[in-house]
Scaffold this active site. Structure first.
Site, PDB file in Angstrom:
ATOM      1  N   ARG A  57       0.828  -1.207   0.000  1.00  0.00           N
ATOM      2  CA  ARG A  57       0.000   0.000   0.000  1.00  0.00           C
ATOM      3  C   ARG A  57       0.867   1.265   0.000  1.00  0.00           C
ATOM      4  O   ARG A  57       0.427   2.321  -0.417  1.00  0.00           O
ATOM      5  CB  ARG A  57      -0.949   0.017   1.208  1.00  0.00           C
ATOM      6  CG  ARG A  57      -2.104   1.023   1.034  1.00  0.00           C
ATOM      7  CD  ARG A  57      -3.060   1.039   2.220  1.00  0.00           C
ATOM      8  NE  ARG A  57      -2.450   1.599   3.398  1.00  0.00           N
ATOM      9  CZ  ARG A  57      -2.372   0.977   4.580  1.00  0.00           C
ATOM     10  NH1 ARG A  57      -2.877  -0.225   4.728  1.00  0.00           N
ATOM     11  NH2 ARG A  57      -1.798   1.567   5.599  1.00  0.00           N
ATOM     12  N   TYR A 111     -13.940  17.690 -17.593  1.00  0.00           N
ATOM     13  CA  TYR A 111     -14.350  16.294 -17.761  1.00  0.00           C
ATOM     14  C   TYR A 111     -15.567  16.030 -16.848  1.00  0.00           C
ATOM     15  O   TYR A 111     -15.573  16.459 -15.693  1.00  0.00           O
ATOM     16  CB  TYR A 111     -13.159  15.415 -17.368  1.00  0.00           C
ATOM     17  CG  TYR A 111     -13.349  13.947 -17.555  1.00  0.00           C
ATOM     18  CD1 TYR A 111     -13.424  13.383 -18.819  1.00  0.00           C
ATOM     19  CD2 TYR A 111     -13.428  13.099 -16.446  1.00  0.00           C
ATOM     20  CE1 TYR A 111     -13.573  12.020 -18.979  1.00  0.00           C
ATOM     21  CE2 TYR A 111     -13.574  11.741 -16.597  1.00  0.00           C
ATOM     22  CZ  TYR A 111     -13.647  11.197 -17.870  1.00  0.00           C
ATOM     23  OH  TYR A 111     -13.792   9.853 -18.023  1.00  0.00           O
ATOM     24  N   ASP A 184      -5.258  19.282 -14.958  1.00  0.00           N
ATOM     25  CA  ASP A 184      -5.464  17.994 -15.623  1.00  0.00           C
ATOM     26  C   ASP A 184      -4.881  18.127 -17.032  1.00  0.00           C
ATOM     27  O   ASP A 184      -5.408  18.850 -17.872  1.00  0.00           O
ATOM     28  CB  ASP A 184      -6.964  17.687 -15.664  1.00  0.00           C
ATOM     29  CG  ASP A 184      -7.277  16.340 -16.315  1.00  0.00           C
ATOM     30  OD1 ASP A 184      -6.470  15.870 -17.143  1.00  0.00           O
ATOM     31  OD2 ASP A 184      -8.348  15.784 -16.029  1.00  0.00           O
TER      32      ASP A 184
HETATM   33  C1  LIG Z   1     -10.499  10.057 -18.749  1.00  0.00           C
HETATM   34  C2  LIG Z   1     -10.239  11.368 -18.106  1.00  0.00           C
HETATM   35  C3  LIG Z   1     -10.223  11.492 -16.708  1.00  0.00           C
HETATM   36  C4  LIG Z   1     -10.495  10.339 -15.791  1.00  0.00           C
HETATM   37  O1  LIG Z   1      -9.558   9.332 -15.905  1.00  0.00           O
HETATM   38  P1  LIG Z   1      -9.880   7.787 -15.584  1.00  0.00           P
HETATM   39  O2  LIG Z   1      -8.601   7.113 -15.882  1.00  0.00           O
HETATM   40  O3  LIG Z   1     -11.024   7.384 -16.453  1.00  0.00           O
HETATM   41  O4  LIG Z   1     -10.254   7.737 -14.126  1.00  0.00           O
HETATM   42  C5  LIG Z   1      -9.944  12.735 -16.175  1.00  0.00           C
HETATM   43  N1  LIG Z   1      -9.726  13.810 -16.961  1.00  0.00           N
HETATM   44  C6  LIG Z   1      -9.745  13.724 -18.299  1.00  0.00           C
HETATM   45  C7  LIG Z   1      -9.475  14.941 -19.114  1.00  0.00           C
HETATM   46  C8  LIG Z   1     -10.006  12.505 -18.926  1.00  0.00           C
HETATM   47  O5  LIG Z   1     -10.047  12.441 -20.266  1.00  0.00           O
END
Ligand SMILES: *Cc1c(COP(=O)(O)O)cnc(C)c1O
Length: 393
Positions: A57, A111, A184
């Site tokens: 973990r 997203y 992101d």
């Molecule tokens: C797919 C995505 C996520 C989430 O990621 P997962 O791997 O599906 O949990 C977050 N932000 C963006 C821009 C994405 O395209």
């Protein structure tokens, strides 16, 4: 030696020396715990006096190799590879808010699951959530004054309209206000933008997309600046959001070809976007290379001149839901599925998927009409992608 991103993607993280011989690539370490000859050494590992593995973990060697590889691409002080992009986002936001005002200023175009995370997880815990048009710097400045956020959250390239906020300026404003900037970077990837270099504090990727790239693994990563790394690690050790070693291995394998794939995908997107622009059935194309893109100055400032991403969205003339369904059903090569960034070209219909939960009127106001589809270009021959779109249009 300063290596190029293509080289770093292939070599970073691998060839640690467990004994006399060194494996060329990193093995899958599935062990849950680790033995030391002397208990005194284990004691020092538990006490974090020396680095070492003790329990899965906390960390495992396969994951650590992947983290090193991702860090070599994105820059930063440290990385934590997680079981999904969403859990990476959740931990990044928690780390950002830990010793700051419990208020998040987030881009309104995020997203879908990220909006749900803010509304369904953070708001009920007492975190204030304010949404703002991240491409309107005056609105961002005013919202920072009013909301006094502890954290600003944005995506480098928005989904599905592919808008680009002035991340460098927003980082400045956030820093002046004492807020952390969480970015992101999934759509742009470290090939187009390295947010930590532009002033962000925490960068998140869904590894599921471009970085692993083959549609066969779910994962995420947080890349942290120095200031948040201990918090990230402590939260991680406590709750265990880590990516499993099998997925870490698959992702590492994918990342080695990521720069190659991404350049090809961007090149394909550029050609498909140009073809769509001139197609009589297409009403509108959103693509960051377009000369009339609303954020063209920011794009020119922040992105390399030859890469504009591999995502396109476009509107088809005189189409409602039934006509879009029929168009998508006619596709033979392009994969009609959620997700993006894979080696295969994929199409998604935001109105029934990523933006399904948003009321149609609100969607319309956001500029996401019922005739809009989103395309993620793969690495196929561009002629074949275009031919499939042509026969389906
Ligand atoms: C797919 C995505 C996520 C989430 O990621 P997962 O791997 O599906 O949990 C977050 N932000 C963006 C821009 C994405 O395209």
């Amino acid at each position: 030696m300063s290596l190029n991103i293509d080289t770093r993607a292939v070599h970073a993280g691998d060839r640690k020396k467990p004994g006399a011989a060194v494996p060329v690539t990193t093995p899958i370490y599935s062990a849950a715990s680790y033995i030391y000859d002397e208990t005194a050494v284990l004691d020092r590992v538990f006490g974090k006096e020396i680095a070492g593995d003790s329990y899965a973990r906390y960390e495992n060697p396969t994951n650590r190799a992947l983290e090193e590889q991702l860090l070599a691409l994105e820059g930063g002080a440290g990385a934590m590879a997680c079981a999904s992009g969403m859990i990476a986002l959740q931990f990044a936001l928690q780390a950002a808010l830990l010793d700051r005002r419990k208020s998040v200023l987030a881009a309104s175009a995020l997203y879908g699951a990220t909006i749900n995370l803010l509304r369904n997880v953070f708001e009920p815990m007492g975190v204030e959530v304010t949404l703002v048009d991240i491409c309107d710097l005056e609105a961002v400045a005013q919202a920072i004054q009013e909301a006094r956020p502890g954290c600003v959250l944005m995506e480098t390239i928005s989904n599905p309209l592919l808008r680009v906020g002035a991340m460098d300026r927003i980082a400045e404003m956030a820093r002046e206000a004492g807020a952390a900037l969480v970015v992101d970077n999934t759509f742009a990837t470290p090939m187009m933008a390295r947010p930590l270099e532009l002033g962000a504090n925490l960068v998140v990727h869904s590894l599921t997309k471009y970085l692993s790239g083959h549609g066969d693994v779910l994962g995420g990563v947080i890349v942290s600046d120095e200031g948040h790394l201990d918090t990230i690690r402590t939260l991680g050790r406590t709750a265990g959001p880590l990516l499993g070693p099998f997925e870490a291995y698959l992702t590492m394998r994918g990342v080695k070809t990521f720069p190659l794939r991404f350049r090809r995908q961007c090149g394909n997107a550029r050609q498909v976007a140009a073809w769509l622009e001139s197609h009589p059935r297409v009403a509108r194309v959103n693509y960051p290379a377009a000369a009339d893109h609303p954020d063209r100055d920011v794009i020119r400032r922040l992105f390399p001149a030859d890469l504009h991403g591999a995502m396109i969205s476009f509107e088809i003339k005189d189409c409602g839901k039934p006509e879009i369904f029929a168009f998508m059903d006619r596709l033979r090569l392009v994969v009609r599925a959620t997700s993006l960034g894979d080696v295969h070209t994929m199409m998604l219909y935001p109105a029934i998927s990523s933006h399904r939960e948003i009321a149609p009127k609100q969607r319309e106001r956001m500029g996401i009409r019922d005739n809009l589809v989103r395309l993620s270009t793969g690495i196929e021959s561009v002629e074949d992608i275009v031919a499939d779109l042509e026969q389906a249009l």
